[in-house]
Scaffold this motif. Structure first.
Motif, PDB file in Angstrom:
ATOM      1  N   ALA A  34      21.183 -22.935 -33.467  1.00 22.69           N
ATOM      2  CA  ALA A  34      20.311 -23.361 -33.599  1.00 22.69           C
ATOM      3  C   ALA A  34      19.789 -24.477 -32.614  1.00 22.69           C
ATOM      4  CB  ALA A  34      19.571 -23.823 -34.812  1.00 22.69           C
ATOM      5  N   TYR A  35      18.940 -24.943 -31.463  1.00 16.15           N
ATOM      6  CA  TYR A  35      18.701 -25.897 -30.380  1.00 16.15           C
ATOM      7  C   TYR A  35      17.450 -26.520 -30.488  1.00 16.15           C
ATOM      8  CZ  TYR A  35      22.522 -23.650 -27.319  1.00 16.15           C
ATOM      9  OH  TYR A  35      23.977 -23.239 -27.085  1.00 16.15           O
ATOM     10  N   TYR A  36      18.153 -27.365 -30.737  1.00 12.46           N
ATOM     11  CA  TYR A  36      17.116 -28.381 -30.912  1.00 12.46           C
ATOM     12  C   TYR A  36      16.895 -29.586 -29.465  1.00 12.46           C
ATOM     13  CZ  TYR A  36      17.867 -28.034 -35.709  1.00 12.46           C
ATOM     14  OH  TYR A  36      18.500 -26.669 -36.871  1.00 12.46           O
ATOM     15  N   SER A  63      10.835 -23.799 -28.215  1.00 19.12           N
ATOM     16  CA  SER A  63      10.311 -21.760 -27.899  1.00 19.12           C
ATOM     17  C   SER A  63      11.421 -22.361 -27.215  1.00 19.12           C
ATOM     18  CB  SER A  63       9.483 -21.895 -27.828  1.00 19.12           C
ATOM     19  OG  SER A  63       8.721 -22.516 -26.716  1.00 19.12           O
ATOM     20  N   GLY A  64      11.907 -20.478 -26.789  1.00 19.21           N
ATOM     21  CA  GLY A  64      12.596 -19.704 -25.878  1.00 19.21           C
ATOM     22  C   GLY A  64      13.859 -18.259 -26.516  1.00 19.21           C
ATOM     23  N   GLY A  65      14.088 -19.818 -27.972  1.00 22.41           N
ATOM     24  CA  GLY A  65      15.513 -18.384 -28.070  1.00 22.41           C
ATOM     25  C   GLY A  65      15.072 -17.410 -28.463  1.00 22.41           C
ATOM     26  N   GLY A  66      16.651 -16.212 -28.778  1.00 24.05           N
ATOM     27  CA  GLY A  66      16.672 -15.258 -28.948  1.00 24.05           C
ATOM     28  C   GLY A  66      17.836 -14.669 -28.731  1.00 24.05           C
ATOM     29  N   LEU A  67      18.141 -13.402 -28.807  1.00 26.71           N
ATOM     30  CA  LEU A  67      19.177 -12.306 -28.759  1.00 26.71           C
ATOM     31  C   LEU A  67      19.152 -12.144 -27.547  1.00 26.71           C
ATOM     32  CD1 LEU A  67      21.853 -10.965 -30.775  1.00 26.71           C
ATOM     33  CD2 LEU A  67      19.874  -8.923 -31.145  1.00 26.71           C
ATOM     34  N   VAL A  68      20.667 -12.384 -27.502  1.00 30.66           N
ATOM     35  CA  VAL A  68      21.203 -11.922 -25.997  1.00 30.66           C
ATOM     36  C   VAL A  68      22.469 -11.717 -26.219  1.00 30.66           C
ATOM     37  CG1 VAL A  68      21.856 -14.713 -25.096  1.00 30.66           C
ATOM     38  CG2 VAL A  68      21.142 -13.209 -23.394  1.00 30.66           C
ATOM     39  N   ARG A  69      22.934 -10.795 -24.845  1.00 27.95           N
ATOM     40  CA  ARG A  69      23.885 -10.358 -24.906  1.00 27.95           C
ATOM     41  C   ARG A  69      25.058 -11.217 -23.700  1.00 27.95           C
ATOM     42  NH1 ARG A  69      25.131  -5.069 -26.238  1.00 27.95           N
ATOM     43  NH2 ARG A  69      22.725  -3.453 -26.815  1.00 27.95           N
ATOM     44  N   PRO A  70      26.352 -11.372 -24.263  1.00 24.47           N
ATOM     45  CA  PRO A  70      26.993 -12.127 -23.384  1.00 24.47           C
ATOM     46  C   PRO A  70      26.822 -11.438 -22.416  1.00 24.47           C
ATOM     47  CG  PRO A  70      28.485 -11.632 -25.113  1.00 24.47           C
ATOM     48  CD  PRO A  70      26.686 -11.232 -25.372  1.00 24.47           C
ATOM     49  N   GLY A  71      26.711 -13.502 -21.227  1.00 25.78           N
ATOM     50  CA  GLY A  71      26.520 -13.039 -19.796  1.00 25.78           C
ATOM     51  C   GLY A  71      25.023 -13.021 -18.787  1.00 25.78           C
ATOM     52  N   GLY A  72      24.396 -12.902 -20.324  1.00 30.90           N
ATOM     53  CA  GLY A  72      22.849 -13.119 -19.965  1.00 30.90           C
ATOM     54  C   GLY A  72      22.807 -14.263 -20.068  1.00 30.90           C
ATOM     55  N   SER A  73      21.122 -14.768 -20.123  1.00 26.56           N
ATOM     56  CA  SER A  73      20.269 -16.001 -19.877  1.00 26.56           C
ATOM     57  C   SER A  73      18.990 -15.807 -20.584  1.00 26.56           C
ATOM     58  CB  SER A  73      19.517 -16.207 -18.084  1.00 26.56           C
ATOM     59  OG  SER A  73      20.655 -15.762 -17.298  1.00 26.56           O
ATOM     60  N   LEU A  74      18.786 -17.482 -20.886  1.00 31.21           N
ATOM     61  CA  LEU A  74      17.643 -17.689 -21.362  1.00 31.21           C
ATOM     62  C   LEU A  74      16.935 -19.100 -21.364  1.00 31.21           C
ATOM     63  CD1 LEU A  74      18.532 -17.190 -25.274  1.00 31.21           C
ATOM     64  CD2 LEU A  74      16.696 -15.396 -23.531  1.00 31.21           C
ATOM     65  N   THR A  98      15.057 -23.846 -32.342  1.00 32.19           N
ATOM     66  CA  THR A  98      14.783 -22.439 -32.083  1.00 32.19           C
ATOM     67  C   THR A  98      16.398 -21.843 -32.034  1.00 32.19           C
ATOM     68  OG1 THR A  98      14.269 -21.121 -30.368  1.00 32.19           O
ATOM     69  CG2 THR A  98      14.902 -23.006 -29.079  1.00 32.19           C
ATOM     70  N   GLN A  99      16.714 -20.785 -32.061  1.00 36.73           N
ATOM     71  CA  GLN A  99      17.381 -20.018 -32.868  1.00 36.73           C
ATOM     72  C   GLN A  99      18.146 -19.163 -31.558  1.00 36.73           C
ATOM     73  OE1 GLN A  99      19.921 -20.456 -34.876  1.00 36.73           O
ATOM     74  NE2 GLN A  99      21.430 -18.920 -34.456  1.00 36.73           N
ATOM     75  N   VAL A 100      19.087 -19.694 -31.050  1.00 38.00           N
ATOM     76  CA  VAL A 100      20.229 -18.582 -30.050  1.00 38.00           C
ATOM     77  C   VAL A 100      21.095 -18.217 -30.190  1.00 38.00           C
ATOM     78  CG1 VAL A 100      21.191 -18.959 -27.433  1.00 38.00           C
ATOM     79  CG2 VAL A 100      19.636 -19.958 -28.476  1.00 38.00           C
ATOM     80  N   THR A 101      21.722 -16.805 -30.193  1.00 32.91           N
ATOM     81  CA  THR A 101      22.216 -15.866 -31.171  1.00 32.91           C
ATOM     82  C   THR A 101      22.791 -15.148 -29.838  1.00 32.91           C
ATOM     83  OG1 THR A 101      21.755 -15.593 -32.794  1.00 32.91           O
ATOM     84  CG2 THR A 101      23.129 -14.295 -32.207  1.00 32.91           C
ATOM     85  N   VAL A 102      24.311 -15.276 -28.990  1.00 31.61           N
ATOM     86  CA  VAL A 102      24.839 -14.146 -28.058  1.00 31.61           C
ATOM     87  C   VAL A 102      25.701 -13.530 -28.799  1.00 31.61           C
ATOM     88  CG1 VAL A 102      25.703 -15.020 -26.194  1.00 31.61           C
ATOM     89  CG2 VAL A 102      24.960 -16.084 -26.985  1.00 31.61           C
ATOM     90  N   SER A 103      25.813 -12.084 -28.616  1.00 28.02           N
ATOM     91  CA  SER A 103      26.144 -10.583 -29.393  1.00 28.02           C
ATOM     92  C   SER A 103      26.138  -9.902 -29.152  1.00 28.02           C
ATOM     93  CB  SER A 103      25.916 -10.645 -30.731  1.00 28.02           C
ATOM     94  OG  SER A 103      26.576 -10.177 -31.368  1.00 28.02           O
ATOM     95  N   SER A 104      26.873  -9.101 -28.893  1.00 26.62           N
ATOM     96  CA  SER A 104      26.897  -7.771 -28.254  1.00 26.62           C
ATOM     97  C   SER A 104      26.647  -6.436 -28.942  1.00 26.62           C
ATOM     98  CB  SER A 104      28.520  -7.536 -27.482  1.00 26.62           C
ATOM     99  OG  SER A 104      29.826  -7.130 -28.451  1.00 26.62           O
TER     100      SER A 104
END
Length: 127
Positions: free
Chosen positions: A93-95, A7-18, A121-127
């Motif tokens: 996708a992170y496993y 768990s913990g994935g999501g959409l985050v901007r470049p430079g961000g954290s998860l 869990t999906q991680v998307t890094v995009s502005s």
């Protein structure tokens, strides 16, 4: 039955954290090495980081060194992947998965050693 849930994935901007979590059920996580993997669209799954039995060793793929940190909370039976300074190329996708060898002195940065995969869990890094 060994089971992992990410768990913990999501959409985050470049430079961000998860912070990703890999929670175990059916076994004590501290007795096993754990690997984090990711799969970007159209690419093969790659190992990102690993932690050995009882935290004897940790390792990271070169592209995330200095940005990602793997850790374990035995009380919560969970392994974490703290991801800082995220880049678009971290998208995927992170496993997490269990190292089948139970070695304390080294963790394995190769998929062949792992089984009991979580659902991802999906991680998307995009502005």
């Amino acid at each position: 039955q060994l089971q992992l849930v990410e768990s913990g994935g999501g959409l985050v901007r470049p430079g961000g954290s998860l912070r990703l979590s890999c929670a175990a059920s059916g076994f004590f996580l501290n007795s096993y090495g754990i690997g984090w993997f990711r799969q970007a669209p159209g690419k093969e799954r790659e190992v990102v980081s690993c932690i050995s039995v009882r935290d004897g060793a940790k390792d990271y793929v070169d592209s995330v060194k200095g940005r990602f940190t793997i850790s374990r909370d035995n009380a919560k039976n969970t392994v974490y992947l703290q991801m800082n300074s995220l880049k678009p190329e971290d998208t995927g996708a992170y496993y997490c998965a269990v190292d089948q060898t139970a070695v304390q002195s080294v963790c394995h940065m190769a998929e062949v050693f792992y089984d009991n995969w979580g659902q991802g869990t999906q991680v998307t890094v995009s502005s």
